[in-house]
Design an enzyme around this catalytic site. Structure first.
Site, PDB file in Angstrom:
ATOM      1  N   SER B  45       1.007  -1.259   0.049  1.00 35.05           N
ATOM      2  CA  SER B  45       0.247  -0.569  -0.041  1.00 35.05           C
ATOM      3  C   SER B  45       0.872   1.378  -0.537  1.00 35.05           C
ATOM      4  O   SER B  45       1.652   1.006   1.208  1.00 35.05           O
ATOM      5  CB  SER B  45      -1.088   0.025   1.766  1.00 35.05           C
ATOM      6  OG  SER B  45      -1.810   0.899   0.657  1.00 35.05           O
ATOM      7  N   GLU B  46       0.516   2.102  -1.431  1.00 33.71           N
ATOM      8  CA  GLU B  46       1.877   3.261  -1.273  1.00 33.71           C
ATOM      9  C   GLU B  46       2.651   4.241  -0.673  1.00 33.71           C
ATOM     10  O   GLU B  46       3.168   5.091  -0.297  1.00 33.71           O
ATOM     11  CB  GLU B  46       2.199   4.008  -2.053  1.00 33.71           C
ATOM     12  CG  GLU B  46       0.325   4.279  -2.849  1.00 33.71           C
ATOM     13  CD  GLU B  46      -0.831   3.732  -3.526  1.00 33.71           C
ATOM     14  OE1 GLU B  46      -0.148   3.009  -3.839  1.00 33.71           O
ATOM     15  OE2 GLU B  46      -0.948   4.463  -4.506  1.00 33.71           O
TER      16      GLU B  46
END
Lengths: 231, 218, 231, 218
Positions: B45-46
């Site tokens: 998840s960035e």
């Protein structure tokens, strides 16, 4: 070590001035400095340039400062959850500069780390590249991007000690650690202010050298944008 | 013609054991539901997490734990948390094995447009430009045509682009196609019940068809 | 998550090849990958280019590989504690490239972070600037420096789990976290290999994505260069 | 004429409450011993520590805790550990308030030479070039002259330099001097028993003397 503790957000931001550039930590509404935003709202500082990955929602986060027209310009990567924002943008009341999220994160890190410019592939061939130097390394094209710094960096951590050492929690870390390094004055609000020597030196995310003022925050709402649960 | 779940199921077959994967919002997020149980992957998840777990139970919801779509999530055993700078260092440095994201248009040279529509409110590119400029392997999940039947697999993108020469593979509602290094959409598979002719008609860019084109197995 | 655990340093370095570029973590003898260095010594790989802040001492650390002439070139910031090193350098058997320590650290970080070049003030006006682009930002001069990457990055951590997540201890962290990100193959040796889920996700220094192979190290000597005590 | 301890004592008077300080090897390290008890500072070790404590007792020695001189050390309450990249980000970003280091030569424009002597084994610059290029304030601890009496405060450095236009203040065995923004060594204080004439004779670079020059107070 000297104490950097102040009584609260009003004291921490007593010298915030009109037209200042302010970085605000957080991703969406996660890890935002709720107490400081409330204090800026109350103080009524105008003409702010806000560097923040997002712009909050209509009635929370930076959205509150948009409603009162305290923000002149937003520098963000994604601003999609805010109707008031859209209205001001379309009417020309608000300036917006959109930056790819990784470039934004790295430009802020560079600001704190004394690196005035660096090359990144994000945005090559797109409108983001307009006016920027393009250079090839190992057969791939890159854009030259410059550092970002701010008059004030306003961040939120989970725990902090009196010397300004900080620990974040979960994905509330996000932009907070880089922004902590890039403010002329860095203000940290924490959920739990602990005595010196309480935090394990090996597990500190932001060393206190970056933090000028710290206070114990209150009444965290921690609003959730997309509450998604499994059965 | 595949529905969204069909596209997600087909993309799930591209996933290999041990991969680190970034999933975009929309159909890409659905892909996670169809990865076979014996395949172990790590989802990035960035906003600062490796190892996205299932959505939380009501009593597990933690506002300090969200994904890039701002949804509440959980972690897996072995998860790691980090800053946004570290997250994009990971992405930019080519450490993420596979990026799956949606697109409004893809060109026959692998350009992608998925962030901005002239005349509509611009919400921002988020992490998309970083992801497409850096990913080792990009699979695009998309509709082959717009609602009014116009092809979205084009010679050249008409919308403002997100990145150039980056898309490697497309899974649309009609077909699986690779972008050839020299340009062109190489047709690999047809969606169930879809003919090569239908795909030809739906593809504006150069379509390369060699030999018999099998129907996808889902 | 898949396990990256291998039996030991020989398996971890089975495909290390002659003339490879190898990064080795550590500052002085603190935080060096002792087990891997011993394995390279045993394996006898030749012609190595070693990127490491220091070059060990005569009979420990990288010094061991210098003695056996396995090192063709050292890229370091300070190499002052090694007589054999000096002899080989003066005789022309060994190439040395000296890089300012902060530039070395940042070039390695850039290698892992996909940034091919960046500007830094270190070395402006000195022989380090020879042949490098100089550019002025905000009235100050900076050099353009490029990324560093390696075929193998060999690092040492305190604890690690089977997915390659790492935690360092004390100042043994030093160059290890950046080097972990900059190897085509990153090998981590750890003092304590723990099961998945044991490490707090919030306190991991190096996420496992950077690590290809990990093993439980043995018999750490942890030699001290300057034992200095107070009464 | 000051001995090493005298130089360290005089520099200790420059230290202000709350400062973050990087001390080089040699005389600079001694400065820590003479900072008054009521002044709280944080010492940075560029190998990854803020908050260097005293040397350890024999039973506290930890090989995983050393300073940049490779000496065993301890930490203070409130210490923080970090990587070398973070350490130099801190230095390069101007977060360290004061850097104190030794020099072989300083020029009247503030250039410093302290890393290499032609003909001698080159050991490397370590962190010195980063420190001098980035520090907000640099004080140099040095001998005014070499053993054979040659001045080390020069018009121009003769040795390979470490950094240009960076030194702000010098504390030598003979004097305290500032580098003027326009160039020149401005004499501020004399060492006990040293005359202005002696300092003049020992300074090759342009020496600026204005008014009465007081003797230092230690």
């Amino acid at each position: 070590m000297i104490s950097k503790v102040v009584a609260g957000p009003s004291e921490a931001l007593h010298d915030l001035f009109d037209n200042a550039t302010v970085m605000l930590g957080g991703f969406g509404l996660c890890g935002i400095p709720e107490n400081c935003i409330a204090a800026i709202l109350k103080k009524g500082t105008k003409g702010l340039t806000c560097i923040s990955n997002n712009a909050g929602v209509d009635d929370f986060g930076i959205g509150l400062l948009l409603k009162t027209r305290q923000v002149k310009k937003m520098i963000s990567s994604y601003v999609g959850e805010n109707a008031e924002f859209e209205r001001q943008l379309l009417s020309g009341e608000l300036e917006v500069e959109l930056i790819p999220q990784g470039t934004l994160a790295e430009r802020v890190r560079a600001g704190g780390a004394g690196i005035p410019a660096f090359f990144t592939p994000a945005g090559v061939g797109t409108e983001v590249a307009a006016g920027k130097e393009v250079r090839e390394f190992d057969g791939k094209q890159y854009l030259l991007e410059s550092w970002l710094r701010a008059d004030f960096a306003i961040i939120k951590a989970w725990k902090g000690d009196t010397a300004g050492n900080l620990v974040y929690k979960g994905t509330a870390r996000n932009f907070n650690p880089m922004m902590a390094t890039a403010g002329t004055v860095t203000v940290a609000e924490v959920e739990e202010l602990v005595p010196l020597g309480t935090l394990d030196p090996n597990q500190i995310h932001t060393p206190g050298i970056y933090v000028q003022r710290i206070f114990q925050g209150k009444n965290y709402e921690k609003r959730i944008e997309q509450r998604t649960v499994s059965k | 013609m595949l529905d969204k779940i069909g596209i997600a199921k087909r993309i799930a077959k591209e996933v290999k054991d041990g991969m680190y994967i970034n999933l975009g919002i929309g159909i890409p997020t659905l892909v996670a539901n169809y990865i076979p149980a014996h395949i172990q992957v790590v989802l990035q998840s960035e906003n600062g997490l490796l190892g996205i777990g299932p959505f939380p139970k009501e009593n597990e919801v933690d506002p300090d734990l969200i994904n890039a779509g701002k949804q509440t999530i959980t972690m897996m055993p072995g998860s790691a948390l980090f800053s946004s700078a570290e997250s994009f260092a990971m992405i930019r440095g080519g450490h993420v094995d596979l990026t799956i994201l949606g697109a409004m248009e893809v060109s026959e040279t692998g350009d992608i447009a998925n962030w901005k529509v002239p005349g509509k409110m611009v919400k921002g590119m988020g992490g998309a430009m970083d992801l497409v400029a850096s990913a080792k392997h990009i699979i695009v999940a998309m509709q082959h045509c717009s609602k009014d039947g116009a092809s979205k697999l084009l010679k050249k993108c008409t919308l403002p682009i997100t990145g150039i020469k980056c898309v490697k593979r497309i899974v649309s509602d009609l077909a699986v196609l690779d972008i050839l290094p020299t340009g062109g959409f190489k047709l690999l598979e047809r969606a169930p019940g879809i003919s090569v002719e239908q795909i030809k008609n739906a593809t504006e860019g150069r379509l390369v068809i060699e030999g018999n084109i099998p129907e996808m197995q889902l």
